[in-house]
Design an enzyme around this catalytic site. Structure first.
Site, PDB file in Angstrom:
ATOM      1  N   ARG A 154       3.628  -7.332   9.500  1.00  0.00           N
ATOM      2  CA  ARG A 154       3.723  -6.678   8.186  1.00  0.00           C
ATOM      3  C   ARG A 154       5.094  -6.885   7.548  1.00  0.00           C
ATOM      4  NH1 ARG A 154       0.322  -2.816   6.709  1.00  0.00           N
ATOM      5  NH2 ARG A 154       1.945  -1.625   5.673  1.00  0.00           N
ATOM      6  N   ARG A 194       4.900   6.525   7.634  1.00  0.00           N
ATOM      7  CA  ARG A 194       4.581   5.267   8.337  1.00  0.00           C
ATOM      8  C   ARG A 194       5.293   5.229   9.689  1.00  0.00           C
ATOM      9  NH1 ARG A 194       3.668   0.319   4.171  1.00  0.00           N
ATOM     10  NH2 ARG A 194       2.224   1.466   2.870  1.00  0.00           N
ATOM     11  N   HIS A 221       6.775  -7.620   3.613  1.00  0.00           N
ATOM     12  CA  HIS A 221       7.834  -6.904   2.889  1.00  0.00           C
ATOM     13  C   HIS A 221       8.950  -7.879   2.479  1.00  0.00           C
ATOM     14  CE1 HIS A 221       5.786  -3.236   3.669  1.00  0.00           C
ATOM     15  NE2 HIS A 221       6.100  -3.147   4.957  1.00  0.00           N
ATOM     16  N   ASP A 254       1.898  -3.295  -4.231  1.00  0.00           N
ATOM     17  CA  ASP A 254       1.045  -2.959  -3.091  1.00  0.00           C
ATOM     18  C   ASP A 254       0.504  -4.233  -2.441  1.00  0.00           C
ATOM     19  OD1 ASP A 254      -0.324  -1.374  -1.316  1.00  0.00           O
ATOM     20  OD2 ASP A 254      -2.022  -1.030  -2.653  1.00  0.00           O
ATOM     21  N   GLY A 255       0.198  -4.138  -1.153  1.00  0.00           N
ATOM     22  CA  GLY A 255      -0.483  -5.232  -0.468  1.00  0.00           C
ATOM     23  C   GLY A 255       0.415  -6.101   0.400  1.00  0.00           C
ATOM     24  N   ARG A 305      -5.817   3.009  -8.304  1.00  0.00           N
ATOM     25  CA  ARG A 305      -5.208   4.319  -8.048  1.00  0.00           C
ATOM     26  C   ARG A 305      -3.809   4.371  -8.627  1.00  0.00           C
ATOM     27  NH1 ARG A 305      -7.303   3.753  -2.835  1.00  0.00           N
ATOM     28  NH2 ARG A 305      -5.425   2.723  -2.095  1.00  0.00           N
ATOM     29  N   LEU A 325      18.385  -5.545 -19.118  1.00  0.00           N
ATOM     30  CA  LEU A 325      17.292  -4.816 -18.464  1.00  0.00           C
ATOM     31  C   LEU A 325      17.814  -3.648 -17.630  1.00  0.00           C
ATOM     32  CD1 LEU A 325      14.219  -4.858 -17.473  1.00  0.00           C
ATOM     33  CD2 LEU A 325      15.077  -6.172 -15.534  1.00  0.00           C
TER      34      LEU A 325
HETATM   35  C1  FPP Z   1       3.344  -1.737  -0.308  1.00  0.00           C
HETATM   36  O1  FPP Z   1       2.683  -2.632   0.545  1.00  0.00           O
HETATM   37  C2  FPP Z   1       4.783  -1.975  -0.392  1.00  0.00           C
HETATM   38  C3  FPP Z   1       5.771  -1.125   0.037  1.00  0.00           C
HETATM   39  C4  FPP Z   1       5.525   0.159   0.670  1.00  0.00           C
HETATM   40  C5  FPP Z   1       7.172  -1.466  -0.058  1.00  0.00           C
HETATM   41  C6  FPP Z   1       7.601  -2.245  -1.249  1.00  0.00           C
HETATM   42  C7  FPP Z   1       8.930  -2.764  -0.944  1.00  0.00           C
HETATM   43  C8  FPP Z   1       9.363  -3.988  -1.135  1.00  0.00           C
HETATM   44  C9  FPP Z   1       8.633  -5.062  -1.800  1.00  0.00           C
HETATM   45  C10 FPP Z   1      10.708  -4.254  -0.622  1.00  0.00           C
HETATM   46  C11 FPP Z   1      11.734  -4.653  -1.588  1.00  0.00           C
HETATM   47  C12 FPP Z   1      11.933  -3.791  -2.752  1.00  0.00           C
HETATM   48  C13 FPP Z   1      13.024  -3.906  -3.560  1.00  0.00           C
HETATM   49  C14 FPP Z   1      13.108  -3.047  -4.757  1.00  0.00           C
HETATM   50  C15 FPP Z   1      14.114  -4.847  -3.280  1.00  0.00           C
HETATM   51  P1  FPP Z   1       1.936  -2.045   1.813  1.00  0.00           P
HETATM   52  O2  FPP Z   1       2.866  -2.095   2.957  1.00  0.00           O
HETATM   53  O3  FPP Z   1       1.430  -0.670   1.485  1.00  0.00           O
HETATM   54  O4  FPP Z   1       0.773  -3.046   1.983  1.00  0.00           O
HETATM   55  P2  FPP Z   1      -0.707  -2.737   2.516  1.00  0.00           P
HETATM   56  O5  FPP Z   1      -1.315  -1.748   1.565  1.00  0.00           O
HETATM   57  O6  FPP Z   1      -1.366  -4.070   2.466  1.00  0.00           O
HETATM   58  O7  FPP Z   1      -0.560  -2.198   3.895  1.00  0.00           O
END
Ligand code: FPP
Length: 277
Positions: free
Chosen positions: A47, A85, A51, A34-35, A208, A145
């Protein structure tokens, strides 16, 4: 030479060795990444930059888990709720996942990683489904793994899906209520055959579970770090494992039962004297 993770070197190798000798390495680690958005916002970036950097964190975490001998790593990469989203962000995430799979599968395969996925895979774009299924098929005999990608996943989706399958079996095979046991439910959820997570890591300081592995997390130890996911690297993974090694997992029992202390032996004798068994 056999397949295996590229070995850690130098100081990192020493830190890993210390972790292995100082306690148990969790067999199954689950992560709520998250984050990403906040990490980017703090840096005045879109944003999407969060990612993209998040993929680097995935790479480092997967590699370190493989080297440490973690058996399963489950990553919450896209939740059922994430479909809500903005369309552009969903589409970017799907493309990013596709690219990550395309770029990383070779290396994962060489490092003996087995790819698996849980979630409503049919809901993903066709191209991503194909890439994922190909990666799963290609790496299925690897023995290192197991990397489980939770995609279009939520705990409630998982349980609903399992209950539907159980209901079908009840009707088709004339099962009775006695057939519904914890083991039966565990064998119908998406992680059937995979041990429950020992450790859940959540980044960005939120307390959470966010509809992640609701059934599977019953006795999981939780580690929450304020770091945003794109800033997460193996040093924080090591810290989470060190923290885990200090915990006493009692699974509802009392400490003495786990350690077989004199108190327990004494209590056992006392119970025997009462019950005569
Ligand atoms: C949450 O941050 C993150 C996600 C919804 C996506 C997670 C995905 C990746 C890290 C991409 C790559 C994954 C793999 C397995 C290769 P958020 O967007 O909710 O952040 P925020 O809470 O600060 O808005």
């Amino acid at each position: 030479m056999g397949k295996g993770p590229q070995l850690a070197t130098g100081e990192d190798a020493r830190v890993q060795e210390k972790l292995r000798t100082s306690g148990e390495i969790p067999g199954h680690i689950a992560v709520i990444m998250d984050g990403n958005g906040r990490w980017a916002k703090k840096r005045g970036l879109p944003r999407t930059a969060g990612h993209s950097e998040g993929v680097e964190s995935v790479r480092d975490t997967v590699e370190a888990c493989g080297q440490l001998g973690v058996r399963y790593l489950t990553l919450y990469a896209f939740s059922t709720e994430n479909w809500k989203r903005p369309k552009e962000e969903v589409s970017l995430l799907m493309r990013l996942l596709l690219k990550a799979l395309r770029d990383e599968t070779d290396r994962l395969h060489t490092n003996n990683v087995r790819i698996q996925a849980i979630g409503d895979i049919d809901a993903l774009p066709r191209e991503l489904q194909n890439e994922l299924l190909e990666g799963i098929q290609r790496t299925k005999d690897n023995t290192g793994l197991t990397l489980i990608l939770a995609l279009s996943y939520s705990g409630r989706w998982d349980l609903t899906h399992a209950m539907r399958r159980i209901a079908r079996e009840v009707v088709e095979h004339g099962l009775t209520e006695d057939h519904i046991t914890e083991e039966m439910i565990s064998s119908h959820i998406s992680t059937a055959g995979i041990p429950d997570p020992d450790l859940l890591i959540r980044t960005s300081g939120e307390f959470r579970i966010s509809n992640f592995l609701l059934w599977q997390l019953a006795y999981t130890e939780i580690y929450i770090t304020p770091r945003f996911w794109p800033g997460f690297r193996r040093d924080e993974l090591y810290e989470a494992i060190r923290d885990y090694q200090k915990r006493e997992r009692r699974f509802g029992m009392v400490s003495e039962q786990l350690h077989g202390s004199q108190t327990e032996v004494g209590a056992g004798r006392f119970m025997k004297s009462l019950t005569g068994q």
